[in-house]
Design a protein around this motif. Structure first.
Motif: not given
Ligand SMILES: [Zn+2]
Length: 624
Positions: A57, A59, A215, A217, A277, A279-281
């Motif tokens: 994850k 950021d 994940e 961001s 922001t 965001k991708w997954k």
């Protein structure tokens, strides 16, 4: 070579079981994998096969034109191996930018940064010291609690780095346009035959990554658009309605939709107000890359990659308006995805998207391509096709490209030639392949050029690395296709891909899988092409005209079992081409006598190899 042939025959005589006529060289670490049954001599993954994986994850905060990127990540790393891990090895590839880094080539001042600086590191919630000062591209960290088989460790890392001024595979493309790759501390691959991947990154190697879930961001100022590996989760949150709608429409559109044009960029109404922001997954993928810009056009369309399910894949392009070739890039991408999915390798493109970004890399990433702008449209399409072909090798297949470049560049080069035949016609594709992929190797008699393809790529450099990974390897795969015929070749290739996609195959898994699936013992071919210091060089030794036939004695001086055509020119002015597959060299290593039925008087005989160029073409012709 002959010695091992006899040894192989003797072995089968004594054991009484079926055994291949010729054994391939197998290194000790791979033999150990057979003993442990993580791999098998049929080429299939062994019953004890395992690989590790992680969930990331990540950021990021990016604030161009400031080139400082701040990141924080949570990693859950799982040990699926039967071994207890006392340490973890981290990959910090961007440390190749540090002034003292080990590099293969010269680096400019604009390439220099301080690399990845770790601001905080914790293991299972406990903070630990991490001093970045002397970090190279690997960092082995001793775990407080050893990681037992089947267990996971949770890691939290904060870091920052400066995007390099010089843009290559990554870096600042324009003042407000960045391409980010290798941007996060990643746990290296720990595998069943070598253990930790501790290979130093010298600036040339490419990928060896586990299949992870991500994940991501990315926080950016207003008006900045972000493209990334993965599925964008919050288009409506970051884009103004009109633009989110255009993006959505492109997902069902064959026609290219210009999501952001220079006029749109000027109006500054593309993104939502304030910082956004994005965001991708994405799951089960080997890496992620990101592009950020407030000055790039954005095009998108989609293409059906699976005719049964009608699954569509998004194709996007991000580029500066002056890069003419990029105005066509979505079309090139659609064409490549369609062709690779339906012809070779004939497996539906495995991801939901491909984004082609104008940079300076000519470099592939999962779901992303970073390409230069090329003046010639055909060259732009060619490079895009090559990079998209890498989707299958190394990304879908998880090969260790840093060690066995020929397992990935060789296939990308093979696919590039096959789609090239579709694009340019066979004759032009052959000429282009010869000029770009073969000529520089075959015309160079330096002994370095004879280093066998199986040699680990990380100990090679320069032209030898390039030729072994690309041209020589691809010529072998294409000779295999010629020898097996399209149907069996495709069956064997797809069978290998089916066995190993999402895993980490090594060369022996490939060679043995092709043997197993094709039902042919091709070790003689693999050995001559991939394990021996050979090149392509034939010579016509003798031509004998008989009443109803002509006999052409060909010597294989270079040792590579390449296919070729025998062109007969007759006294009456007519001519005839007879194709010879690699198979003729299976049992005749040095010389082969080709018998051709004909009543006509032969005036001249020429051997023509096409893409399989001969080192000394001057002795390939006989004249009466
Ligand atoms: Zn490539």
């Amino acid at each position: 070579m002959r010695k091992s042939l006899i040894a192989g025959c003797l072995a089968s005589l004594f054991t009484g079981s079926f055994s291949f006529g010729q054994e391939l060289y197998v290194p000790r670490d791979v033999k150990k994998a057979y003993e442990n049954e993580t791999r098998s001599e049929s080429g299939k993954p062994g019953k004890n096969y395992w690989q590790n994986s992680a969930k990331y994850k990540i950021d990021l905060q990016v604030n161009p034109p400031s080139r400082t990127v701040k990141g924080s990540e949570e990693i859950i790393y799982t040990n699926n191996s039967p071994n207890t891990l006392n340490s973890l090895n981290f990959k910090l590839i961007l440390n190749n930018h540090k002034p003292g880094a080990a590099r293969l080539g010269q680096a400019s001042e604009d390439y220099m940064t301080n690399g990845i600086e770790i601001d905080s590191y914790s293991e299972n919630g406990t903070k630990k010291e991490w001093n970045s000062k002397n970090d190279g591209t690997n960092k082995m960290i001793k775990l407080d609690t050893p990681l037992q088989p089947g267990e996971s460790v949770s890691l939290s890392i904060d870091w920052h780095f400066d995007v390099s001024k010089q843009s290559g595979r990554e870096g600042a493309i324009l003042e407000n346009t960045f391409f980010l790759a290798y941007f996060y501390p990643r746990v290296a691959v720990y595998d069943d035959y070598m253990g930790w991947d501790t290979m130093t990154f010298f600036g040339m190697q490419e990928f060896y990554n586990d299949f992870n879930d991500y994940e991501i961001s990315v926080n950016v100022p207003e008006d900045f658009i972000v493209w990334s590996t993965g599925d964008l989760l919050n288009a409506e949150e970051v884009l103004q309605k009109k633009y989110a709608k255009k993006l959505e429409k492109s997902m069902q559109s064959d026609e290219v939709i210009r999501i952001a044009t220079p006029e749109d960029l000027q109006k500054k109404e593309i993104t939502q107000d304030g910082n956004n922001t994005w965001k991708w997954k994405v799951s089960n993928i080997t890496d992620v890359a990101i592009a950020i810009s407030n000055e790039y056009n954005w095009d998108a369309a989609s293409v059906v990659v699976d005719s049964t399910s009608n699954r569509r894949v998004s194709v996007q392009a991000a580029y500066d308006n002056v890069s003419e070739d990029f105005h066509e890039m979505v079309n090139y991408g659609q064409h490549a995805l369609n062709w690779f999915s339906h012809h070779y390798p004939g497996i539906a493109y495995p991801y939901s998207k491909s984004t082609l970004v104008r940079g300076h890399g000519d470099m592939e990433y999962p779901m992303m391509v970073n390409d230069n702008s090329h003046g010639e449209p055909e060259l732009a399409r060619f490079v895009a096709e090559h990079e998209i072909a890498h989707t299958y090798f190394p990304f879908y297949m998880g090969t260790n490209e840093t060690r066995f470049g020929f397992m990935d560049e060789g296939w990308a080069t093979t696919l590039e030639h096959l789609i090239g035949i579709e694009d340019l016609g066979e004759e032009n594709a052959i000429e282009s392949f010869k000029g770009f992929r073969v000529q520089r190797w075959i015309s160079d008699d330096n002994m370095e050029q004879d280093v066998p393809i199986i040699t680990p790529s990380n100990i090679l450099s320069g032209p030898v690395y390039r030729n072994n990974s690309y041209g020589k390897a691809a010529l072998g795969y294409l000779a295999l296709k010629d020898m097996l015929g399209d149907e069996l070749f495709k069956k064997a290739l797809q069978g290998y891909m089916d066995r190993w996609n999402g895993k980490h195959p090594i060369p022996w898994d490939f060679f043995y899988s092709i043997n197993d699936i094709s039902g042919k013992d091709l070790n003689w071919f693999w050995d001559s092409w991939y394990f021996e210091p050979n090149h392509i060089d034939f010579e016509i030794k003798k031509v004998t005209q008989n009443d109803n036939s002509v006999e052409v004695l060909v010597a294989n001086i270079g040792g590579m079992p390449a296919p070729f055509d025998v062109k007969l020119t007759f006294a009456d002015g007519s001519s005839k081409n007879i194709h010879q597959k690699s198979t003729i060299w299976e049992n005749a290593e040095d010389e082969f006598s080709i018998q051709i039925k004909t009543d006509k008087e032969v005036e001249a005989v020429t051997l023509e190899g096409g893409i399989w160029m001969d080192a000394t073409p001057e002795n390939n012709t006989w004249k009466k």
